[in-house]
Design an enzyme around this catalytic site. Sequence first.
Site: not given
Lengths: 309, 194
Positions: A53, A261, A264, A286, A292
């Site tokens: 981080g 979606c 799909c 997607c 997808c």
Amino acid sequence: MPTGRLRNDLPLVFAYFWNNEGAGMSEYNFAYLDEQTKRMIRRAILKGLAIPGYQVPFASREMPMPYGWGTGGVQVSAAVMTQADVLKVIDQGADDTTNAVSIRRFFERTAGVATTEATEAATVIQTRHRIPEVPLSEDQILVYQVPIPEPLRFLEPSEVETRKMHALEDYGLMHVKLYEDISAHGAIATSYAYPVQVEGRYVMDPSPIPKFDNPKLGMAAIQLFGAGREQRIYALPPYTQVVSLDFEDHPFEPSKADHPCGLCGATDSYLDELIVDDAGGRMFMCSDTDYCQARRAAGHVGALAEDAA
Amino acid sequence: MQQASLAGGFADPPHQSSTAFRAIMQVMARPGRIETITGGAAPAPLSGAASSVLLTLADPDTGVHLAGAFDTQAVRDWITFQTGAPLVAAPAAQFVLGAWADIDLTQLAIGTAEYPDRSATVIVELPALSPEGAILTGPGIRDRATLGLPGDVGVFQRNAALFPLGVDFMFTSGAQIAALPRSTKVSQCTSNQR
């Protein structure tokens, strides 16, 4: 990939790569960067992994593409890449945008590595602003392109001050920002680049991924973040504890458009909204094109698949 | 300068350093994991793994400190010729290399509050690496990992307590490498095996 057409709408060197298919790239060192630059980047990556981080300064090189096109990600990818790697590049989840295609092509030419669009087949994935839907494995490395690595930058413009704030673990300002969201909008309105705290210490910008992706940050793969213009590298080792900042009475909520979606039918993936006509018609699909496509190949059909085809 | 310093470098630096770095990155990202790293062959007593680490990471920008028995003219010449890294006193070193007993951790750079990355990486040469030993938890480890560590675990606990300051360790033996970054919490193995 169209190859017969000369293009002049790309940045100069991308145009060079595009227009000179078949020309050898042996005039470049493996993966473009010289060895001393790679050593410098590699040392920064190791310190980044040791201090999850924390933003490690590095001497970012000028790359043959404009800032904002992923110069940081490209330098990190070049430093970690081996000949045996299989590279995937995504831009907002898509494998087929100019940025993704150009970077994939850049490494095909300068490193000679294999490339793929399939998430599972890739060993190194360079990404702009998305995490693939399919969970990554221990054998994969995810490289993020980062525009502004400093999560406190829009709250405190001075680098001297933000560095001091990180040193003192002084993150009150970030909580005030999230609180102001609540007081103005009734909820935390930050929807991307949602700040996280790593191992209870550094507050980190996960790059502008949608907050939908934040829960995936504790993944099994190594995650490396490169900011070229801002000259910072940071990292998350696998299984690092990454907590999205929130309040007890306003807990963090990963969100997405409340639709399946259109292509799909997936209900669990992050969606792009697409305007499809002049009458306000729209569809959701997607953002992860490989996910997808794989679903459609497996026989899943969304409500709007017919129209789109 | 002896002939020995001219040999033992990477024959194909771009590719050998990239595979060597992958091994180094894997062990630093996954404390407890032991990887094989090859390509470098410095004069004795340096191991192949430690040689490869220096070839991959050391250059004129990084001070290297050799501790105890590793501070020989042959090793100095090899590092100078192969990497161009200046040989410096322990407090100024980015890389410190030696046997565990010869390294004085209190002398090494641990970074500053604002730049914790400005800290030493300690390459400890061990007779052998063992996957059994102290219990490790923290970033890079799913539940817990184990790794044989030299000396008293208290040393590593005190280093981890300095987080985000501290030094990072690499352990090398033969062609093997493991690592222990400052972020790892170390505890004594409670079972009878030591």
